[in-house]
Design a protein around this motif. Sequence first.
Motif, PDB file in Angstrom:
ATOM      1  N   ALA A  47      -0.644   5.628   4.466  1.00  0.00           N
ATOM      2  CA  ALA A  47       0.260   4.561   4.035  1.00  0.00           C
ATOM      3  C   ALA A  47       1.621   4.725   4.699  1.00  0.00           C
ATOM      4  CB  ALA A  47       0.413   4.576   2.518  1.00  0.00           C
TER       5      ALA A  47
ATOM      6  N   SER B  42      13.685  10.111   9.104  1.00  0.00           N
ATOM      7  CA  SER B  42      14.013  10.449  10.482  1.00  0.00           C
ATOM      8  C   SER B  42      12.777  10.689  11.337  1.00  0.00           C
ATOM      9  CB  SER B  42      14.914  11.678  10.513  1.00  0.00           C
ATOM     10  OG  SER B  42      14.204  12.770   9.982  1.00  0.00           O
ATOM     11  N   LYS B  43      11.589  10.677  10.726  1.00  0.00           N
ATOM     12  CA  LYS B  43      10.409  10.989  11.530  1.00  0.00           C
ATOM     13  C   LYS B  43       9.357   9.897  11.576  1.00  0.00           C
ATOM     14  CE  LYS B  43      11.078  15.855  11.116  1.00  0.00           C
ATOM     15  NZ  LYS B  43      11.339  16.672   9.936  1.00  0.00           N
ATOM     16  N   VAL B  44       9.420   8.977  10.651  1.00  0.00           N
ATOM     17  CA  VAL B  44       8.427   7.918  10.606  1.00  0.00           C
ATOM     18  C   VAL B  44       9.158   6.581  10.485  1.00  0.00           C
ATOM     19  CG1 VAL B  44       6.289   7.186   9.485  1.00  0.00           C
ATOM     20  CG2 VAL B  44       7.040   9.534   9.244  1.00  0.00           C
ATOM     21  N   PRO B  45       8.691   5.556  11.201  1.00  0.00           N
ATOM     22  CA  PRO B  45       9.367   4.263  11.054  1.00  0.00           C
ATOM     23  C   PRO B  45       8.998   3.562   9.753  1.00  0.00           C
ATOM     24  CG  PRO B  45       7.572   4.084  12.641  1.00  0.00           C
ATOM     25  CD  PRO B  45       7.627   5.518  12.214  1.00  0.00           C
ATOM     26  N   VAL B  46       9.703   3.862   8.693  1.00  0.00           N
ATOM     27  CA  VAL B  46       9.493   3.164   7.421  1.00  0.00           C
ATOM     28  C   VAL B  46      10.747   2.372   7.094  1.00  0.00           C
ATOM     29  CG1 VAL B  46       7.758   4.420   6.102  1.00  0.00           C
ATOM     30  CG2 VAL B  46      10.008   5.412   6.365  1.00  0.00           C
TER      31      VAL B  46
ATOM     32  N   ARG C  48       1.657  16.019 -13.779  1.00  0.00           N
ATOM     33  CA  ARG C  48       0.547  16.935 -13.586  1.00  0.00           C
ATOM     34  C   ARG C  48       0.786  18.191 -14.415  1.00  0.00           C
ATOM     35  NH1 ARG C  48      -2.666  16.906  -8.075  1.00  0.00           N
ATOM     36  NH2 ARG C  48      -3.180  14.944  -9.060  1.00  0.00           N
ATOM     37  N   ARG C  49      -0.258  18.714 -15.021  1.00  0.00           N
ATOM     38  CA  ARG C  49      -0.186  19.931 -15.851  1.00  0.00           C
ATOM     39  C   ARG C  49       0.756  19.770 -17.023  1.00  0.00           C
ATOM     40  NH1 ARG C  49       0.122  25.024 -11.907  1.00  0.00           N
ATOM     41  NH2 ARG C  49      -1.438  24.346 -10.417  1.00  0.00           N
TER      42      ARG C  49
ATOM     43  N   LEU D 146      11.456  12.117   5.867  1.00  0.00           N
ATOM     44  CA  LEU D 146      10.544  11.032   6.249  1.00  0.00           C
ATOM     45  C   LEU D 146      11.242   9.980   7.103  1.00  0.00           C
ATOM     46  CD1 LEU D 146       8.262  10.092   3.250  1.00  0.00           C
ATOM     47  CD2 LEU D 146       7.639  10.939   5.497  1.00  0.00           C
TER      48      LEU D 146
ATOM     49  N   ASN E  30       1.220   3.900  -3.150  1.00  0.00           N
ATOM     50  CA  ASN E  30       0.949   5.319  -2.929  1.00  0.00           C
ATOM     51  C   ASN E  30       2.125   6.202  -3.324  1.00  0.00           C
ATOM     52  OD1 ASN E  30      -1.546   6.558  -1.541  1.00  0.00           O
ATOM     53  ND2 ASN E  30      -1.422   4.478  -0.748  1.00  0.00           N
ATOM     54  N   LEU E  31       3.320   5.746  -3.020  1.00  0.00           N
ATOM     55  CA  LEU E  31       4.494   6.570  -3.348  1.00  0.00           C
ATOM     56  C   LEU E  31       4.752   6.573  -4.861  1.00  0.00           C
ATOM     57  CD1 LEU E  31       6.880   5.640  -0.377  1.00  0.00           C
ATOM     58  CD2 LEU E  31       5.789   7.837  -0.780  1.00  0.00           C
TER      59      LEU E  31
ATOM     60  N   PHE F 166       0.841  -1.202   0.000  1.00  0.00           N
ATOM     61  CA  PHE F 166       0.000   0.000   0.000  1.00  0.00           C
ATOM     62  C   PHE F 166       0.877   1.253   0.000  1.00  0.00           C
ATOM     63  CE2 PHE F 166      -2.897   2.913   2.599  1.00  0.00           C
ATOM     64  CZ  PHE F 166      -3.677   3.275   1.509  1.00  0.00           C
ATOM     65  N   LEU F 167       1.929   1.209   0.799  1.00  0.00           N
ATOM     66  CA  LEU F 167       2.858   2.342   0.845  1.00  0.00           C
ATOM     67  C   LEU F 167       3.554   2.523  -0.501  1.00  0.00           C
ATOM     68  CD1 LEU F 167       4.470   4.518   2.320  1.00  0.00           C
ATOM     69  CD2 LEU F 167       5.960   2.745   3.222  1.00  0.00           C
TER      70      LEU F 167
ATOM     71  N   GLU G 224       1.706  19.122  -4.270  1.00  0.00           N
ATOM     72  CA  GLU G 224       1.022  19.075  -5.569  1.00  0.00           C
ATOM     73  C   GLU G 224      -0.211  18.174  -5.547  1.00  0.00           C
ATOM     74  OE1 GLU G 224       1.629  20.651  -8.411  1.00  0.00           O
ATOM     75  OE2 GLU G 224       3.422  21.710  -7.719  1.00  0.00           O
ATOM     76  N   LEU G 225      -0.285  17.295  -4.553  1.00  0.00           N
ATOM     77  CA  LEU G 225      -1.418  16.367  -4.512  1.00  0.00           C
ATOM     78  C   LEU G 225      -2.571  16.986  -3.733  1.00  0.00           C
ATOM     79  CD1 LEU G 225       0.403  12.982  -3.781  1.00  0.00           C
ATOM     80  CD2 LEU G 225      -0.237  13.946  -5.975  1.00  0.00           C
TER      81      LEU G 225
ATOM     82  N   LYS H  84      11.550   8.756  19.700  1.00  0.00           N
ATOM     83  CA  LYS H  84      11.934   8.087  18.453  1.00  0.00           C
ATOM     84  C   LYS H  84      12.120   6.591  18.678  1.00  0.00           C
ATOM     85  CE  LYS H  84      13.569  11.774  15.600  1.00  0.00           C
ATOM     86  NZ  LYS H  84      14.574  12.242  14.653  1.00  0.00           N
TER      87      LYS H  84
ATOM     88  N   LEU I  72      -1.846   8.823   1.113  1.00  0.00           N
ATOM     89  CA  LEU I  72      -0.388   8.811   1.166  1.00  0.00           C
ATOM     90  C   LEU I  72       0.095   8.836   2.619  1.00  0.00           C
ATOM     91  CD1 LEU I  72       2.257   8.974  -0.387  1.00  0.00           C
ATOM     92  CD2 LEU I  72       2.013  11.440  -0.483  1.00  0.00           C
TER      93      LEU I  72
ATOM     94  N   ARG J 139       2.234   8.828  -6.341  1.00  0.00           N
ATOM     95  CA  ARG J 139       2.625  10.227  -6.100  1.00  0.00           C
ATOM     96  C   ARG J 139       3.681  10.658  -7.121  1.00  0.00           C
ATOM     97  NH1 ARG J 139       6.917  11.189  -1.508  1.00  0.00           N
ATOM     98  NH2 ARG J 139       8.106  10.162  -3.128  1.00  0.00           N
TER      99      ARG J 139
ATOM    100  N   SER K 287       8.526   5.094  19.048  1.00  0.00           N
ATOM    101  CA  SER K 287       7.780   4.980  17.789  1.00  0.00           C
ATOM    102  C   SER K 287       8.484   4.091  16.779  1.00  0.00           C
ATOM    103  CB  SER K 287       7.504   6.369  17.212  1.00  0.00           C
ATOM    104  OG  SER K 287       8.690   7.078  17.060  1.00  0.00           O
ATOM    105  N   GLY K 288       9.661   3.549  17.128  1.00  0.00           N
ATOM    106  CA  GLY K 288      10.282   2.551  16.255  1.00  0.00           C
ATOM    107  C   GLY K 288      11.221   3.115  15.210  1.00  0.00           C
ATOM    108  N   ILE K 289      11.579   4.394  15.326  1.00  0.00           N
ATOM    109  CA  ILE K 289      12.503   4.975  14.355  1.00  0.00           C
ATOM    110  C   ILE K 289      13.933   4.581  14.711  1.00  0.00           C
ATOM    111  CG2 ILE K 289      13.360   7.130  13.365  1.00  0.00           C
ATOM    112  CD1 ILE K 289      10.526   8.279  14.137  1.00  0.00           C
TER     113      ILE K 289
ATOM    114  N   LYS L 117       2.068  11.051 -10.585  1.00  0.00           N
ATOM    115  CA  LYS L 117       1.154  12.197 -10.645  1.00  0.00           C
ATOM    116  C   LYS L 117       1.914  13.513 -10.621  1.00  0.00           C
ATOM    117  CE  LYS L 117      -3.152  10.420  -8.789  1.00  0.00           C
ATOM    118  NZ  LYS L 117      -3.755   9.976  -7.538  1.00  0.00           N
ATOM    119  N   VAL L 118       2.904  13.597  -9.711  1.00  0.00           N
ATOM    120  CA  VAL L 118       3.633  14.854  -9.571  1.00  0.00           C
ATOM    121  C   VAL L 118       4.448  15.140 -10.824  1.00  0.00           C
ATOM    122  CG1 VAL L 118       5.493  15.960  -8.285  1.00  0.00           C
ATOM    123  CG2 VAL L 118       3.679  14.780  -7.070  1.00  0.00           C
TER     124      VAL L 118
END
Lengths: 260, 249
Positions: free
Chosen positions: B120, A98-102, A30-31, A96, A19-20, A15-16, B108-109, B76, B117, A23, B79-81, A26-27
Motif C-alpha cells: 500500500a 523521505s523515502k517513498v512518494p506518498v 495488541r496484547r 517514510l 492499511n495505516l 488502500f493505503l 509488531e505486525l 529521489k 502495508l 496498523r 521515484s517522485g519524492i 492493531k499496534v
Amino acid sequence: MMLSQSEFLCLNHRFLVSNLVNRNLKVKYRRSIAGILWTLLAPLSLAGLYFLVFRMILKVDQPFYMAFILSGVLPWNFISQSLVEGVDSLVGNWALISKVPVPVQVFPYVGTVTNFISLLIAIPVAIAASIISGAPVGVSLIALIPLLVCLFIIVYSIAMILGITYVILRDLKNAVGILIQFWFYATPVIYSEAMIPESFKWMIYVNPFGTFFASIHSILVRGEWPQAPHAIAILAWSAGLMLLASFLYGRYRRQVVEQI
Amino acid sequence: MSSIAIQVRNLSKKFSYWNDRPTSLKSLLVDALLFRVNRGQRTQFTALDSVTFEVKKGEFIGIMGANGAGKSTLLKILSGIYSPTTGSLTVEGKIAPLIELGAGFHGELSGYENIFLNAAILGFSEVEVRSKLDSILAFADIGDKINMPVKKYSSGMLVRLGFSVATHLNASILLVDEVLAVGDIGFQKKCLDRIKTLYQQGSTVILVTHEPRAVLEHCSRCIVIADRKVLFDGIPSEAVKHYEQQTKS
C-alpha cells in the motif's frame, strides 16, 4: 495550487489509508486484554471524575449531568488526542516521507481517522447515558451525523496545519500541549453555553469548537435541534479551515519533503 | 505507446536552506521585541545541473557516480519524492523503487500483514497484492514464520520479504539502488536472477551502483554522473573508465 477535495480526503489512497489505520489500531491494542475498550475507559473515568467534582462537591446545577458531561468529554477526547498527534504527523513519519512518494496529507488524515473511530465507538455510550439519565432525546439525534462530519473536517484541518507548521517551528509541540488545556476551559465542554455571561457569548463563535459543543449539548441533553446560528458557525469553520489547510498543503507539500 | 520509459530534459535541482534561521518561538519573540529581522542567510545549493538523458523501454542501464555526485537526488526525483526545480521529467509506466526495501514495515505486525502495508505504501492496489500473494510468499520463503511479528525476523528474512513485495507487483520500471549489497551471496544471486527475469519479460531496469563488475556484466548502457552533471552516457566499458578516473582524483 490547492489540494482538490479528493486529495484532501485521500480518496485515491483508500488502500493505503485503511492499511495505516489498521496498523495503528492493531499496534495500539495488541496484547491488551481490554483492547479497544480502553478508548472508552479513559474518557469514561474522566467523566466520572468531573461528575464527582462538579456535581457532588461543587453542586453545579445542570440537569442530566452525566449525559451532559459525556457528550462533552468524549468529543473533546477525540479533539485533544488528534491535535496532539497531528503536530507530529509529518515530522514523525519522516522516515517514510523521505523515502517513498506518498502524499503527505495521508499522515494527519490517518491519525485523525484512527481517533475518529474511537469516537464513533464512544458516541453510542453517550446516547445511552442520555437515555438512562432521562434526558428527552429524540429525532434531533439525526443531527449528530452532519455535526460529527463537520467536527472531523475541523479537527483534521487543524491537525494538517499543525503538522506542516511543526516542520519549520519546532516549539509547536510544547505549545500545543499547553494551549489545549486552555482551549478546554475556553470551550463549553464541561459547562453549558447558557452559563456564559451574555457579554462573552461571542467567544463560542471565534472558537472553532465552541458552537459544536453548544449543539451536541442541545441534542444529547435537551433533545433539541442545534440552533441555526450555531450550525452556520460550524459549517463556516469547517469550510474555512478546510480551505486554509488545502491551500497550505497545495502550496508547500513539495517543500515539506525537502525541509523535514 | 512511445518507446521511451523515462525522459529527463535539462533537469536541475536546487535546495535552499537557511543558516541560523530562528526556528524557536523564543528567538522569534526576542527578534520581534527588538524589531530585528533575523532570517539568517538563505543558502542555495545545486544538487543537479541541467541533466539530460533518456531511458528506452526494456533497457538495462547503469548509473554510476562518486559519493556526492548527485545520484541520490536523481533517484529521489525519478521515484517522485522530490520534484525538479527546473527542466522536465516524463515517466511512462509505474516505478518500483528498490531503494528502501520494506518501507513502512512495522515490527509488531506479522510478515503477512506487512506485505499489505508495504504494498500500500508503494502505491499498489489491494487487488494487485491479492493476485500476487502466492508468488510473493513463495519468493520470500519465510515459511511458517509469516504469521509471526517481523521484529522476530532476521535481517535476511526482512530483506527477502521487502524485495519480494517490490518485485512481484506490476511495475514496469525497476529502480535498483545498492540493495543487492545486503543479504548473503545466495540471496544476492537470487535477487539478480529475479531482476533479470523481469528484464527479460520486458521491464526497464535502472541499476545504481559503485560496482564496475555489475555494470559490465548486466547493463547495455551506463550513465556516469560527476559534479552534478552527466559526464558520460554510453557503453559500459567506457563508462567504467570515466567512473574510475572520477573516483581516483
